[in-house]
Design a protein around this motif. Structure first.
Motif, PDB file in Angstrom:
ATOM      1  N   LYS A 102       0.833  -1.202   0.000  1.00  0.00           N
ATOM      2  CA  LYS A 102       0.000   0.000   0.000  1.00  0.00           C
ATOM      3  C   LYS A 102       0.865   1.248   0.000  1.00  0.00           C
ATOM      4  O   LYS A 102       1.986   1.253   0.514  1.00  0.00           O
ATOM      5  CB  LYS A 102      -0.919   0.004   1.225  1.00  0.00           C
ATOM      6  CG  LYS A 102      -1.969  -1.091   1.228  1.00  0.00           C
ATOM      7  CD  LYS A 102      -2.848  -0.985   2.471  1.00  0.00           C
ATOM      8  CE  LYS A 102      -4.017  -1.955   2.402  1.00  0.00           C
ATOM      9  NZ  LYS A 102      -3.577  -3.346   2.377  1.00  0.00           N
ATOM     10  N   ARG A 109      -5.533   9.319  -0.579  1.00  0.00           N
ATOM     11  CA  ARG A 109      -6.079   7.979  -0.427  1.00  0.00           C
ATOM     12  C   ARG A 109      -4.913   7.004  -0.246  1.00  0.00           C
ATOM     13  O   ARG A 109      -3.753   7.354  -0.480  1.00  0.00           O
ATOM     14  CB  ARG A 109      -6.915   7.601  -1.641  1.00  0.00           C
ATOM     15  CG  ARG A 109      -6.152   7.549  -2.954  1.00  0.00           C
ATOM     16  CD  ARG A 109      -7.055   7.149  -4.113  1.00  0.00           C
ATOM     17  NE  ARG A 109      -6.288   6.779  -5.282  1.00  0.00           N
ATOM     18  CZ  ARG A 109      -6.182   7.536  -6.377  1.00  0.00           C
ATOM     19  NH1 ARG A 109      -6.796   8.716  -6.428  1.00  0.00           N
ATOM     20  NH2 ARG A 109      -5.478   7.122  -7.420  1.00  0.00           N
ATOM     21  N   VAL A 110      -5.213   5.797   0.188  1.00  0.00           N
ATOM     22  CA  VAL A 110      -4.205   4.749   0.318  1.00  0.00           C
ATOM     23  C   VAL A 110      -4.567   3.642  -0.661  1.00  0.00           C
ATOM     24  O   VAL A 110      -5.615   3.004  -0.540  1.00  0.00           O
ATOM     25  CB  VAL A 110      -4.140   4.212   1.757  1.00  0.00           C
ATOM     26  CG1 VAL A 110      -3.116   3.087   1.854  1.00  0.00           C
ATOM     27  CG2 VAL A 110      -3.778   5.328   2.725  1.00  0.00           C
ATOM     28  N   ASP A 111      -3.712   3.440  -1.660  1.00  0.00           N
ATOM     29  CA  ASP A 111      -3.968   2.484  -2.740  1.00  0.00           C
ATOM     30  C   ASP A 111      -3.043   1.278  -2.647  1.00  0.00           C
ATOM     31  O   ASP A 111      -1.934   1.363  -2.095  1.00  0.00           O
ATOM     32  CB  ASP A 111      -3.733   3.146  -4.108  1.00  0.00           C
ATOM     33  CG  ASP A 111      -4.776   4.193  -4.439  1.00  0.00           C
ATOM     34  OD1 ASP A 111      -5.826   4.223  -3.784  1.00  0.00           O
ATOM     35  OD2 ASP A 111      -4.509   4.995  -5.369  1.00  0.00           O
ATOM     36  N   GLU A 112      -3.472   0.191  -3.236  1.00  0.00           N
ATOM     37  CA  GLU A 112      -2.572  -0.933  -3.476  1.00  0.00           C
ATOM     38  C   GLU A 112      -1.799  -0.654  -4.764  1.00  0.00           C
ATOM     39  O   GLU A 112      -2.371  -0.190  -5.750  1.00  0.00           O
ATOM     40  CB  GLU A 112      -3.356  -2.234  -3.603  1.00  0.00           C
ATOM     41  CG  GLU A 112      -3.958  -2.705  -2.293  1.00  0.00           C
ATOM     42  CD  GLU A 112      -4.555  -4.094  -2.397  1.00  0.00           C
ATOM     43  OE1 GLU A 112      -4.802  -4.553  -3.532  1.00  0.00           O
ATOM     44  OE2 GLU A 112      -4.759  -4.729  -1.337  1.00  0.00           O
ATOM     45  N   ALA A 166       4.562   4.928   2.309  1.00  0.00           N
ATOM     46  CA  ALA A 166       4.196   3.667   1.664  1.00  0.00           C
ATOM     47  C   ALA A 166       4.791   2.511   2.448  1.00  0.00           C
ATOM     48  O   ALA A 166       5.655   2.706   3.316  1.00  0.00           O
ATOM     49  CB  ALA A 166       4.714   3.643   0.224  1.00  0.00           C
ATOM     50  N   GLU A 167       4.336   1.309   2.140  1.00  0.00           N
ATOM     51  CA  GLU A 167       4.881   0.132   2.811  1.00  0.00           C
ATOM     52  C   GLU A 167       6.246  -0.255   2.250  1.00  0.00           C
ATOM     53  O   GLU A 167       7.130  -0.694   2.995  1.00  0.00           O
ATOM     54  CB  GLU A 167       3.901  -1.030   2.672  1.00  0.00           C
ATOM     55  CG  GLU A 167       2.612  -0.828   3.457  1.00  0.00           C
ATOM     56  CD  GLU A 167       1.628  -1.960   3.294  1.00  0.00           C
ATOM     57  OE1 GLU A 167       0.758  -2.112   4.171  1.00  0.00           O
ATOM     58  OE2 GLU A 167       1.729  -2.719   2.292  1.00  0.00           O
ATOM     59  N   THR A 196      -3.119   4.272   7.032  1.00  0.00           N
ATOM     60  CA  THR A 196      -4.496   4.416   6.562  1.00  0.00           C
ATOM     61  C   THR A 196      -5.178   5.672   7.104  1.00  0.00           C
ATOM     62  O   THR A 196      -6.217   6.079   6.588  1.00  0.00           O
ATOM     63  CB  THR A 196      -5.332   3.190   6.962  1.00  0.00           C
ATOM     64  OG1 THR A 196      -5.181   2.975   8.376  1.00  0.00           O
ATOM     65  CG2 THR A 196      -4.864   1.951   6.217  1.00  0.00           C
TER      66      THR A 196
END
Length: 307
Positions: free
Chosen positions: A3, A17-20, A99-100, A285
């Motif tokens: 994410k 927003r938080v997207d994959e 981000a991750e 998030t």
């Protein structure tokens, strides 16, 4: 899929927003870092609005963030000195740290000392190099007096500590709620607001030699009114006043190689000689909530995201 924070158009907090996203693959000279903490900064919020689009053009969807700390997950070709599993502090110039998983140039990383907490490490780069550059730009000497506006904020809280390390007397402008924290760091607290010039003069009967402005809103004019020479005034935010009066705007750029300064600051933190106050920590998030708090401009220290 990992994410990451994204936005597809300029705007306020609501565009975040938080997207994959696809898993990044390190190229030559790059490493892939699994982020443990990523700081947030006012400059990111300004860039997101589009006000600085000519200076900082965006390609959508855009990522966000510079500060990061984490564990190296994968190493690209040509990278020496780092390997998988290393704990590192660094930064990204690609607006991608929130981000991750983040690709980082190996030269933009330094090792994280074991006793530096993740939140502190992840929020260090922007405020650290900016404070370092601002303090060095006003050329403080032992026995001089410097005023720092926004003295308990992200940059200001580090600037007052680094200024004290030069042997200067430091006056910190802040709200009354930060008095105890400033005094605990050997900084003279002075409340901002009406009458601040008189309160500064009372706190510095011998005069003020330098001024570091981390807040804007008329502090350059205040410094000049206090008799500070333009070349001893540095603002990191009021660029209109800097252009008008010829004062400095040195911050991160003045710090030189970022990883080198990061290593110096991390060592000071590890040895107990520098504190990075953490105002709050949010999960990735809750990035909108994090920026909502940041934009109130009343936090002590850094706000950090934890993927």
């Amino acid at each position: 899929m990992p994410k990451a924070v994204r936005y597809a158009e300029f705007g306020g907090i609501d565009v975040l927003r938080v997207d994959e996203v696809a898993r990044p693959v390190p190229g030559d000279g790059q490493v892939l870092v699994r982020v443990k903490a990523a700081g947030i900064n006012p400059s990111e919020a300004v860039i997101r609005t589009g006000v600085l689009a000519q200076m900082f053009p965006s390609t959508f969807p855009s990522g966000q963030g510079s500060d990061l700390a984490g564990v190296i997950e994968e190493v690209g070709a040509g990278v020496g000195g780092f390997s998988s599993g290393d704990e590192v502090i660094g930064f990204s110039n690609k607006r991608s740290s929130q981000a991750e998983l983040v690709l980082v140039e190996a030269g933009d990383l330094t090792r994280k000392p074991e006793n530096v907490p993740w939140e502190v490490a992840g929020g260090l780069y922007v405020v650290g190099v900016t404070a370092w550059g601002a303090v060095h730009s006003v050329q403080l000497e032992k026995g001089e007096t410097v005023v720092v506006s926004g003295a308990a904020g992200g940059v200001g809280s580090l600037a007052v500590q680094l200024a004290r390390r030069t042997g200067a007397t430091v006056i910190g402008l802040s709200s009354e709620s930060n008095r105890e924290w400033l005094e605990s760091h050997d900084v003279i607290p002075v409340a901002y607001g009406d009458g601040v010039a008189d309160r500064i003069r009372a706190a510095a009967p011998g005069g003020v030699d330098a001024f570091i402005d981390t807040y804007g809103d008329g502090y350059v004019e205040l410094a000049l009114a206090l008799g500070v020479a333009p070349e001893r005034i540095d603002t990191i935010t009021d660029f209109a006043a800097a252009a008008k009066y010829g004062v400095k705007t040195d911050g991160g750029a003045a710090a030189g190689p970022g990883a080198k300064v990061l290593a110096e600051l991390a060592a000071l933190i590890a040895d107990g000689h520098l504190e990075v106050p953490i105002a709050n920590v949010y999960p990735l998030t809750q990035v909108r909530e994090a920026y909502t708090e940041l934009e109130r401009r009343h936090t002590r220290g850094k706000i950090v995201l934890r993927p």
